[in-house]
Design a protein around this motif. Sequence first.
Motif, short mmCIF file in Angstrom:
data_model
loop_
_atom_site.label_atom_id
_atom_site.label_comp_id
_atom_site.label_asym_id
_atom_site.label_seq_id
_atom_site.Cartn_x
_atom_site.Cartn_y
_atom_site.Cartn_z
N VAL A 36 0.84 -1.20 0.00
CA VAL A 36 0.00 0.00 0.00
C VAL A 36 0.87 1.26 0.00
CG1 VAL A 36 -1.66 1.33 1.37
CG2 VAL A 36 -1.99 -1.13 1.05
N ASP A 37 1.94 1.25 0.80
CA ASP A 37 2.85 2.39 0.84
C ASP A 37 3.52 2.60 -0.52
OD1 ASP A 37 2.22 2.81 3.47
OD2 ASP A 37 4.08 1.97 4.28
N GLN A 38 3.83 1.51 -1.21
CA GLN A 38 4.44 1.65 -2.53
C GLN A 38 3.49 2.34 -3.51
OE1 GLN A 38 6.49 -1.87 -4.22
NE2 GLN A 38 6.25 -2.75 -2.17
N VAL A 39 2.24 1.93 -3.49
CA VAL A 39 1.26 2.54 -4.39
C VAL A 39 1.04 4.01 -4.02
CG1 VAL A 39 -1.17 2.51 -5.11
CG2 VAL A 39 0.11 0.36 -4.91
N ALA A 40 0.94 4.30 -2.72
CA ALA A 40 0.76 5.68 -2.28
C ALA A 40 1.96 6.54 -2.69
CB ALA A 40 0.56 5.73 -0.77
N GLY A 41 3.15 6.01 -2.53
CA GLY A 41 4.35 6.75 -2.91
C GLY A 41 4.44 6.99 -4.40
N ALA A 42 4.11 5.97 -5.19
CA ALA A 42 4.14 6.13 -6.64
C ALA A 42 3.11 7.15 -7.09
CB ALA A 42 3.89 4.78 -7.32
N THR A 43 1.96 7.15 -6.44
CA THR A 43 0.91 8.11 -6.78
C THR A 43 1.35 9.53 -6.44
OG1 THR A 43 -0.78 6.43 -6.36
CG2 THR A 43 -1.50 8.72 -6.36
N GLN A 44 1.94 9.72 -5.27
CA GLN A 44 2.39 11.05 -4.88
C GLN A 44 3.51 11.52 -5.80
OE1 GLN A 44 3.68 11.46 -0.81
NE2 GLN A 44 3.53 13.67 -0.89
N HIS A 45 4.39 10.62 -6.19
CA HIS A 45 5.47 10.98 -7.11
C HIS A 45 4.89 11.42 -8.46
CE1 HIS A 45 9.44 10.87 -8.99
NE2 HIS A 45 8.84 10.29 -10.02
N ALA A 46 3.92 10.65 -8.97
CA ALA A 46 3.29 11.00 -10.25
C ALA A 46 2.57 12.35 -10.16
CB ALA A 46 2.31 9.91 -10.67
N TYR A 47 1.94 12.61 -9.03
CA TYR A 47 1.28 13.91 -8.82
C TYR A 47 2.32 15.04 -8.88
CZ TYR A 47 -0.76 17.83 -6.32
OH TYR A 47 -1.17 19.09 -5.95
N GLY A 48 3.46 14.83 -8.25
CA GLY A 48 4.51 15.83 -8.27
C GLY A 48 5.04 16.10 -9.67
N VAL A 49 5.20 15.04 -10.45
CA VAL A 49 5.66 15.20 -11.84
C VAL A 49 4.63 15.98 -12.65
CG1 VAL A 49 6.15 13.93 -13.97
CG2 VAL A 49 7.13 13.15 -11.82
N ALA A 50 3.35 15.62 -12.48
CA ALA A 50 2.29 16.32 -13.22
C ALA A 50 2.23 17.79 -12.83
CB ALA A 50 0.94 15.64 -12.96
N LYS A 51 2.37 18.07 -11.54
CA LYS A 51 2.33 19.45 -11.06
C LYS A 51 3.48 20.26 -11.67
CE LYS A 51 3.17 20.36 -6.64
NZ LYS A 51 3.01 20.49 -5.18
N GLU A 52 4.62 19.64 -11.78
CA GLU A 52 5.79 20.31 -12.37
C GLU A 52 5.55 20.60 -13.85
OE1 GLU A 52 9.53 21.85 -11.48
OE2 GLU A 52 8.36 20.64 -10.11
N ARG A 53 4.95 19.65 -14.56
CA ARG A 53 4.69 19.84 -15.99
C ARG A 53 3.64 20.92 -16.23
NH1 ARG A 53 5.13 13.60 -17.98
NH2 ARG A 53 7.40 13.52 -17.83
N VAL A 54 2.63 20.97 -15.38
CA VAL A 54 1.61 22.01 -15.51
C VAL A 54 2.24 23.39 -15.31
CG1 VAL A 54 -0.44 23.00 -14.39
CG2 VAL A 54 -0.38 20.57 -14.96
N ALA A 55 3.14 23.49 -14.34
CA ALA A 55 3.83 24.76 -14.10
C ALA A 55 4.67 25.16 -15.32
CB ALA A 55 4.70 24.67 -12.86
N ASP A 56 5.32 24.18 -15.95
CA ASP A 56 6.12 24.47 -17.15
C ASP A 56 5.24 24.97 -18.30
OD1 ASP A 56 8.36 23.68 -15.77
OD2 ASP A 56 8.48 21.69 -16.72
N VAL A 57 4.08 24.33 -18.48
CA VAL A 57 3.16 24.74 -19.54
C VAL A 57 2.63 26.15 -19.27
CG1 VAL A 57 0.90 24.26 -20.58
CG2 VAL A 57 2.54 22.41 -20.23
N ALA A 58 2.31 26.44 -18.01
CA ALA A 58 1.81 27.77 -17.66
C ALA A 58 2.88 28.83 -17.94
CB ALA A 58 1.39 27.81 -16.19
N ASP A 59 4.12 28.53 -17.61
CA ASP A 59 5.21 29.47 -17.89
C ASP A 59 5.36 29.70 -19.40
OD1 ASP A 59 5.71 29.72 -15.20
OD2 ASP A 59 7.41 28.31 -15.20
N ALA A 60 5.27 28.63 -20.18
CA ALA A 60 5.38 28.78 -21.63
C ALA A 60 4.21 29.60 -22.17
CB ALA A 60 5.40 27.39 -22.30
N GLY A 61 3.02 29.39 -21.64
CA GLY A 61 1.85 30.16 -22.06
C GLY A 61 2.02 31.64 -21.78
#
Length: 103
Positions: A36-61
Amino acid sequence: MNKDEVKGTFTEVAGRAKEAVGDAIGNRRVQTEGMVDQVAGATQHAYGVAKERVADVADAGRAYYDEGVHAIGRRVEEQPVGSLLFAGVIGFAVGWLCRGRQQ
């Protein structure tokens, strides 16, 4: 890397260790908690990556918007009469389209 990516990776690694300990001592509950901790950690990591990409797209916009505003400003300075005529034509077209829909 942001804090969600780091915390997610840490939680995932800790979950792997917990699962291994549970497997080694034969405790299914600890082993399952590790999974369960592995799944929770992978999910939080993926959320962090997505948040970073959204910030990059906003900066480009924002950069494209600023570039467009400057380009329009330069065009108006270089050709003020042509720009005024163009804006008038656009205004007339929008007014004509709106008037046509009201009838």
